[in-house]
Design a protein around this motif. Structure first.
Motif, PDB file in Angstrom:
ATOM      1  N   ARG A 334       1.029  -0.916  -0.069  1.00 55.58           N
ATOM      2  CA  ARG A 334       0.125   0.103   0.317  1.00 55.58           C
ATOM      3  C   ARG A 334       1.087   1.674   0.016  1.00 55.58           C
ATOM      4  O   ARG A 334       2.103   1.460   0.056  1.00 55.58           O
ATOM      5  N   ILE A 335       0.088   2.560  -0.306  1.00 57.60           N
ATOM      6  CA  ILE A 335       0.633   3.669  -0.090  1.00 57.60           C
ATOM      7  C   ILE A 335       0.237   4.570   0.721  1.00 57.60           C
ATOM      8  O   ILE A 335      -1.008   4.367   0.813  1.00 57.60           O
ATOM      9  N   VAL A 336       1.470   4.997   1.732  1.00 53.36           N
ATOM     10  CA  VAL A 336       0.727   6.118   2.700  1.00 53.36           C
ATOM     11  C   VAL A 336       0.964   7.633   2.346  1.00 53.36           C
ATOM     12  O   VAL A 336       2.659   7.284   1.845  1.00 53.36           O
ATOM     13  N   ILE A 337       0.195   8.010   2.383  1.00 57.63           N
ATOM     14  CA  ILE A 337       0.430   9.579   1.940  1.00 57.63           C
ATOM     15  C   ILE A 337      -0.410  10.587   2.969  1.00 57.63           C
ATOM     16  O   ILE A 337      -1.514  10.580   3.630  1.00 57.63           O
ATOM     17  N   ALA A 338       0.312  11.930   3.604  1.00 58.44           N
ATOM     18  CA  ALA A 338       0.195  12.776   3.687  1.00 58.44           C
ATOM     19  C   ALA A 338       0.588  14.324   3.911  1.00 58.44           C
ATOM     20  O   ALA A 338       1.551  14.445   3.670  1.00 58.44           O
ATOM     21  N   PRO A 339      -0.657  14.811   3.954  1.00 57.98           N
ATOM     22  CA  PRO A 339      -0.740  15.754   3.408  1.00 57.98           C
ATOM     23  C   PRO A 339      -0.213  17.158   5.189  1.00 57.98           C
ATOM     24  O   PRO A 339      -0.424  16.569   5.942  1.00 57.98           O
ATOM     25  N   ALA A 340       0.504  17.597   4.545  1.00 58.48           N
ATOM     26  CA  ALA A 340       0.824  18.884   5.663  1.00 58.48           C
ATOM     27  C   ALA A 340       0.230  20.241   5.937  1.00 58.48           C
ATOM     28  O   ALA A 340       0.345  20.730   6.800  1.00 58.48           O
ATOM     29  N   SER A 502      22.170  26.164  12.043  1.00 58.26           N
ATOM     30  CA  SER A 502      22.212  25.264  11.114  1.00 58.26           C
ATOM     31  C   SER A 502      21.118  24.517  11.412  1.00 58.26           C
ATOM     32  O   SER A 502      21.664  23.988  12.233  1.00 58.26           O
ATOM     33  N   VAL A 503      19.585  24.773  10.685  1.00 59.62           N
ATOM     34  CA  VAL A 503      18.753  23.953  10.984  1.00 59.62           C
ATOM     35  C   VAL A 503      17.990  23.893   9.939  1.00 59.62           C
ATOM     36  O   VAL A 503      17.748  24.917   8.937  1.00 59.62           O
ATOM     37  N   GLY A 504      17.528  22.810   9.447  1.00 62.24           N
ATOM     38  CA  GLY A 504      16.972  22.524   8.244  1.00 62.24           C
ATOM     39  C   GLY A 504      15.680  21.593   8.854  1.00 62.24           C
ATOM     40  O   GLY A 504      15.583  20.876  10.055  1.00 62.24           O
ATOM     41  N   TYR A 505      14.242  21.554   7.980  1.00 61.09           N
ATOM     42  CA  TYR A 505      13.252  20.169   8.187  1.00 61.09           C
ATOM     43  C   TYR A 505      13.427  19.495   7.052  1.00 61.09           C
ATOM     44  O   TYR A 505      13.424  19.850   5.994  1.00 61.09           O
ATOM     45  N   LEU A 506      12.851  18.170   6.569  1.00 64.43           N
ATOM     46  CA  LEU A 506      12.887  17.740   5.216  1.00 64.43           C
ATOM     47  C   LEU A 506      11.025  17.092   6.079  1.00 64.43           C
ATOM     48  O   LEU A 506      10.929  16.173   7.452  1.00 64.43           O
ATOM     49  N   VAL A 507       9.770  17.177   5.360  1.00 65.23           N
ATOM     50  CA  VAL A 507       8.571  16.249   6.104  1.00 65.23           C
ATOM     51  C   VAL A 507       8.450  15.579   4.608  1.00 65.23           C
ATOM     52  O   VAL A 507       8.055  15.837   3.518  1.00 65.23           O
ATOM     53  N   PRO A 508       8.288  14.641   4.592  1.00 65.40           N
ATOM     54  CA  PRO A 508       7.721  13.045   3.780  1.00 65.40           C
ATOM     55  C   PRO A 508       6.184  13.192   3.570  1.00 65.40           C
ATOM     56  O   PRO A 508       5.576  13.761   4.477  1.00 65.40           O
ATOM     57  N   LYS A 509       6.015  13.264   2.427  1.00 68.01           N
ATOM     58  CA  LYS A 509       4.641  13.789   2.435  1.00 68.01           C
ATOM     59  C   LYS A 509       3.751  12.160   1.903  1.00 68.01           C
ATOM     60  O   LYS A 509       2.856  11.690   2.065  1.00 68.01           O
ATOM     61  N   ILE A 510       5.211  11.404   1.875  1.00 66.00           N
ATOM     62  CA  ILE A 510       5.031  10.018   1.548  1.00 66.00           C
ATOM     63  C   ILE A 510       5.155   9.110   2.122  1.00 66.00           C
ATOM     64  O   ILE A 510       6.669   8.849   2.990  1.00 66.00           O
ATOM     65  N   LEU A 511       4.832   8.515   2.969  1.00 68.73           N
ATOM     66  CA  LEU A 511       4.956   7.560   4.857  1.00 68.73           C
ATOM     67  C   LEU A 511       5.450   5.745   3.993  1.00 68.73           C
ATOM     68  O   LEU A 511       5.858   5.648   5.150  1.00 68.73           O
ATOM     69  N   ASN A 512       4.909   5.768   3.195  1.00 63.78           N
ATOM     70  CA  ASN A 512       5.589   4.560   3.027  1.00 63.78           C
ATOM     71  C   ASN A 512       4.716   4.360   1.122  1.00 63.78           C
ATOM     72  O   ASN A 512       3.954   4.386   0.664  1.00 63.78           O
ATOM     73  N   PRO A 513       5.914   3.878   0.543  1.00 63.29           N
ATOM     74  CA  PRO A 513       6.984   4.127   0.507  1.00 63.29           C
ATOM     75  C   PRO A 513       7.528   5.358   0.308  1.00 63.29           C
ATOM     76  O   PRO A 513       7.708   6.016   0.241  1.00 63.29           O
ATOM     77  N   LEU A 514       8.521   5.289   2.048  1.00 63.47           N
ATOM     78  CA  LEU A 514       9.626   6.623   2.432  1.00 63.47           C
ATOM     79  C   LEU A 514      10.827   6.695   1.222  1.00 63.47           C
ATOM     80  O   LEU A 514      11.315   6.139   0.544  1.00 63.47           O
TER      81      LEU A 514
END
Lengths: 586, 295
Positions: A334-340, A502-514
């Motif tokens: 399955r695919i898992v997607i998470a909008p932010a 020195s800070v940054g962020y990453l937000v994956p919108k797809i959680l499976n597969p990463l």
């Protein structure tokens, strides 16, 4: 306070559920939006239908509003509880508006400006309609902050469009009465909300609306749902809109039936969707795995709420990730997607359909109570480069002889025949099956079919909106978060970056597969990584740990409220200062 | 997407699936399968326009033994899958098949709701009063006190599980065609199957289909089976329920009425809603699609 939030203005209204608190908040939001501000709302209401404490707030800014913020500029309290529960959040120099008829005591608070306005009595005397209290209260606030009365009247008419004209006239009277009253009392504060410009191009929508809109734009043809907080408004919106496109929507007898109907419709070739929350997703697990084995496209929205069990039905949490990624018996691809964010809900819904169709696989679209209900004002989105995809149906050539529904192909995706197509007859088979769909129990076949179903989605993360990055590209401290927790994370990271950190962020919108490139590789390279999420056990952190074993810092919150940007900031400062890693439950 | 409209004269063998049945010799389901193939041939419905949807159980293997589209779904979920498939393609002939455990126990909730919605589908329940595939446990239609592997000490004192009455339940829940057949009575079963398929609306056909291995009721069925009295009026709901609650092996059409189907209601809804395409979220969605060049 040692740090500065983005320049913003926050109005909060609090009182008893059922006396117009939420609608007062909505009117205020619309009014502030209509004079050109960006807005970000948060609402909290009890799980009971009548009674109980509720509140609504809108944070407004000229800049992008990323979170609910941390302090209130103006509190409007309809009753004693409204003061008791919220006065502490009012910033120094802030304003309290309250109804003395409903309040016995206002605690001492230094540097607080107070307006005593007898809403109930004034509405009765000057408007003769107790129901107009919410409009009257918002109008008092609007008058105090110099919003033009005409603009407010227009806003209120828009909000109550379609209602009895007598009610609309009463609302106008309530606005006039409030402005007259405010003009008659001395002004004690300096702040004002200046009109930024008339803004009719933007629409005020919440996450659920954005998902419904995205589904309509994707060409959703079938929806079956069962009411559940906080997903019901997707069912309601689509019940209103889908028949206009000639499409089918049905309220099922339970979540199991809802997903079963969707699977049946997808088998018959339709783009299908259902929407639920955690308890419903639990009930859907068996059929979800079935859809995966049958290789049928399907979109399942999970608007998460506090769990487990009935849990906190009206509060946000991000605690369903494990069941979204692993739920169902066996190992079902399955695919898992998470909008932010709200706008992201629109686009990620389109991607959820695209990936479901492209890979013939069920997709979970994850939001939470905060994102589902929170309103933002958006310029109507345009698809631009975002495609709308459809699945691969079996051509006449595919069906000319010996059609194989589950044919092994290079992509792992097999052309689907649907009822009515000559030569395409097959059984959609939940038993392990061979390429034709016949039950087959050999070890070799099972291995090959598992590899087909798992392998076809391996590159699903390579879509254009799969990842959001911000801040330093190779930061000392990398923040990883998902879904609605992005907002407060961004606000905190923005603040750190503005201070030269020195800070940054990453937000994956797809959680499976990463996502691998740009995400897992960055996690491997970063000096410190902190994972922020609204759950107790660190579910995304668990997934990351499985992909890349290393030390992770965690900020976990199960409090029924979103992570605040100050909590994130505190955590980042702690990591910077070299405090040993530990699990923090804010 | 239909490509089949007219079909040359069809024979029962044209509906025979590629796979041979996996049922025990003597199983009642063979009769139901033969009756179905004859009924479809006589009704001349093209195989590719026919969809068989089942759950789990011996009888739920049925789709593989038909030359038609098939869907072997999860235990108890055949009816909602069928409702989804029918709404997606109202022009297809959708037939749900399964057993008493699948339909009355794990799928019991769907049994009622499918009936009340009146989709134009046919549901053939092969009732053997036992769980066959799992090798002999009590079913919701097992008679009170039946001793089975899962009820080893059962008798009329030690059990309180009164059997469900599928026919009466279907009538009460709103099914618009309700009939009972017997797998050992081919000619009548073909007729009942044809009538069920031809009925416009939700047709429920219970077929007494004995299990020779775990609960052989052939003797009782043969001895007690008879047809409904000729004066039975299938439009009389109360009479239908009374008959359904009577002797268990009576066959025939117990109840039939016409009312709006689920697909018909959806089509009416679409017609009444179309006018609103210029309003609300639909208008926004249509504008975004148009701008992107989508139809």
């Amino acid at each position: 306070m040692r740090c500065k939030p983005i320049p913003s203005f926050t109005f909060r209204v609090a009182g008893e559920s059922g006396e117009g608190v939420i609608s007062a908040g909505e009117i205020a939001t619309l009014a502030i939006s209509d004079i050109g501000f960006n807005v970000f709302t948060f609402e909290s209401y009890p799980a009971e239908i009548k009674g109980g404490h509720c509140w609504y707030q809108v944070r407004a800014s000229n800049e992008e509003v990323l979170s609910a913020g941390s302090a209130v500029d103006v509190l409007c309290a309809f009753n004693q509880e409204g003061i008791d529960k919220h006065l502490g959040t009012v910033r120094p120099g802030g304003v309290l508006i309250y109804d003395p008829g409903q309040v016995k005591e206002v605690p001492e608070k230094p540097d607080l400006t107070v307006y005593e306005i007898d809403f109930d009595r004034l509405v009765k005397e000057k408007v003769g309609s107790p129901k107009s209290k919410n409009v009257f209260a918002v109008a008092c606030f609007a008058a105090l902050y110099d919003l033009p009365a005409d603009s407010l009247k227009k806003t209120v008419r828009k909000k109550f469009k379609g209602k009895n004209p007598k009610i609309l006239d009463k609302n106008d009277e309530a606005v006039d009465a409030a402005y007259a009253y405010i003009a008659s009392i001395p002004r004690q504060h300096e702040d004002t909300l200046q009109v930024q410009g008339e803004d009719d191009d933007r629409v005020l929508i919440n996450g659920n609306d954005a998902i419904a809109l995205g589904a309509l734009v994707s060409g959703v043809e079938f929806f079956a749902g069962y009411p559940i907080t906080p997903a019901s408004s997707i069912l309601e919106a689509l019940a209103q809109e889908m028949p206009k496109f000639g499409n089918t929507i049905i309220q099922a007898e339970d979540e199991i039936a809802a997903i079963s109907m969707c699977v049946g419709a997808s088998y018959a070739g339709k783009k299908a969707m259902t929407a639920t929350s955690g308890p419903g997703l639990s009930l859907m697990q068996e059929m979800f795995g079935h859809a995966s084995t049958l290789e049928l496209p399907l979109v399942v929205v999970d608007a998460m709420r506090g769990g487990p069990s009935t849990g906190l039905p009206t509060k946000p949490e991000q605690s369903d990730l494990n069941q979204m990624v692993y739920g169902s018996h066996g190992e079902a691809s399955r695919i898992v997607i998470a909008p932010a964010g709200v706008r992201d809900c629109f686009f990620q819904t389109i991607w959820a359909f695209n990936l479901a169709e492209r890979y013939q696989v069920p997709v979970v679209l994850a939001t939470d109570h905060a994102l589902a209900n929170r309103r933002e004002n958006l310029v109507l989105p345009s698809l631009g480069e975002t495609p709308v995809e459809s699945r691969l149906f079996a051509s006449e050539e595919d069906r000319a002889e010996d059609y194989k529904r589950y044919k092994f192909t290079d992509t792992g995706v097999s052309p689907q025949a649907i009822p009515g197509m000559k030569g395409g007859m097959h059984v959609a088979e939940g038993l392990e099956h061979n390429e034709k769909g016949d039950p087959t129990y050999t070890g070799e076949n099972h291995t090959a079919m598992m590899a087909k179903r798992m392998g076809k989605i391996a590159d699903a993360w390579k879509y254009p909106m799969a990842l959001e990055a911000f801040g330093d590209e190779n930061p000392d401290v990398l923040v990883v978060t998902w879904g609605s927790s992005k907002g407060p994370v961004k606000e905190a990271v923005q603040h750190m970056v503005s201070e030269g950190k020195s800070v940054g962020y990453l937000v994956p919108k797809i959680l499976n597969p990463l996502p691998r490139e740009g995400f897992l590789d960055k996690i491997a390279a970063a000096k410190e990584v902190v994972v922020v999420e609204m759950n107790y056990t660190g579910q995304l952190e668990g997934l990351l740990r499985k992909e890349h074993a290393r030390d992770y810092h965690r900020l976990n919150k199960v409090h029924g409220t979103p992570v605040s940007w100050l909590e994130v900031l505190e955590k980042l400062e702690e990591i910077e200062a070299g405090v040993p890693k530990k699990e923090v439950h804010a | 997407m239909s490509e089949a409209t007219t079909t040359p004269a069809l024979k029962p063998k044209d509906y025979k699936g590629r796979l041979p049945p996996v049922w025990c010799p003597g199983c009642g389901d063979f009769g139901v399968l033969a009756a179905m193939q004859r009924a479809l041939a006589e009704l001349a419905i093209a195989p590719e326009d026919t969809v068989f949807i089942s759950g789990i159980g011996c009888s739920s293997r049925f789709p593989h033994f038909m030359n038609a589209y098939g869907f072997h779904s999860c235990h108890g979920r055949a009816l909602p899958v069928a409702v989804g498939a029918k709404l997606a393609q109202p022009e297809r002939t959708v037939i749900t098949v399964g057993g008493d455990g699948d339909g009355m126990a794990i799928g019991g909730g769907h049994f009622l709701h499918a009936a009340r919605r009146n989709p134009d589908i046919t549901y053939v329940m092969m009732d053997n009063e036992i769980y066959g595939l799992t090798k002999g446990q009590a079913s919701p239609t097992s008679e009170l006190g039946l001793k089975t592997k899962s009820t080893p000490f059962s008798n009329e004192e030690t059990s309180s599980d009164t059997p469900l009455n599928p026919l009466a339940l279907a009538i009460m829940a709103g099914a618009t065609f309700v009939a009972r057949g017997y797998s050992g009575k081919m000619k009548e079963l073909v007729e009942l199957t044809k009538q069920a398929i031809e009925h416009e609306g939700y047709a429920f056909l219970q077929v007494i289909s004995p299990c020779v291995t775990f609960h052989d009721i052939y003797e009782r069925a043969r001895a007690q089976q008879k047809e409904l009295v000729p004066e039975h009026d299938p439009s009389d709901k109360v009479a239908a329920i009374t008959a359904a609650m009577g002797e268990p092996f009576i066959t025939g059409v117990f109840y039939q009425e016409q009312r709006t189907t689920l697909e018909g209601a959806q089509a009416n809804l679409v017609k009444s809603a179309e006018a609103g395409l210029d309003r609300g979220m639909a208008a926004t969605a249509a504008a975004i699609r148009a701008e992107a060049g989508l139809q």
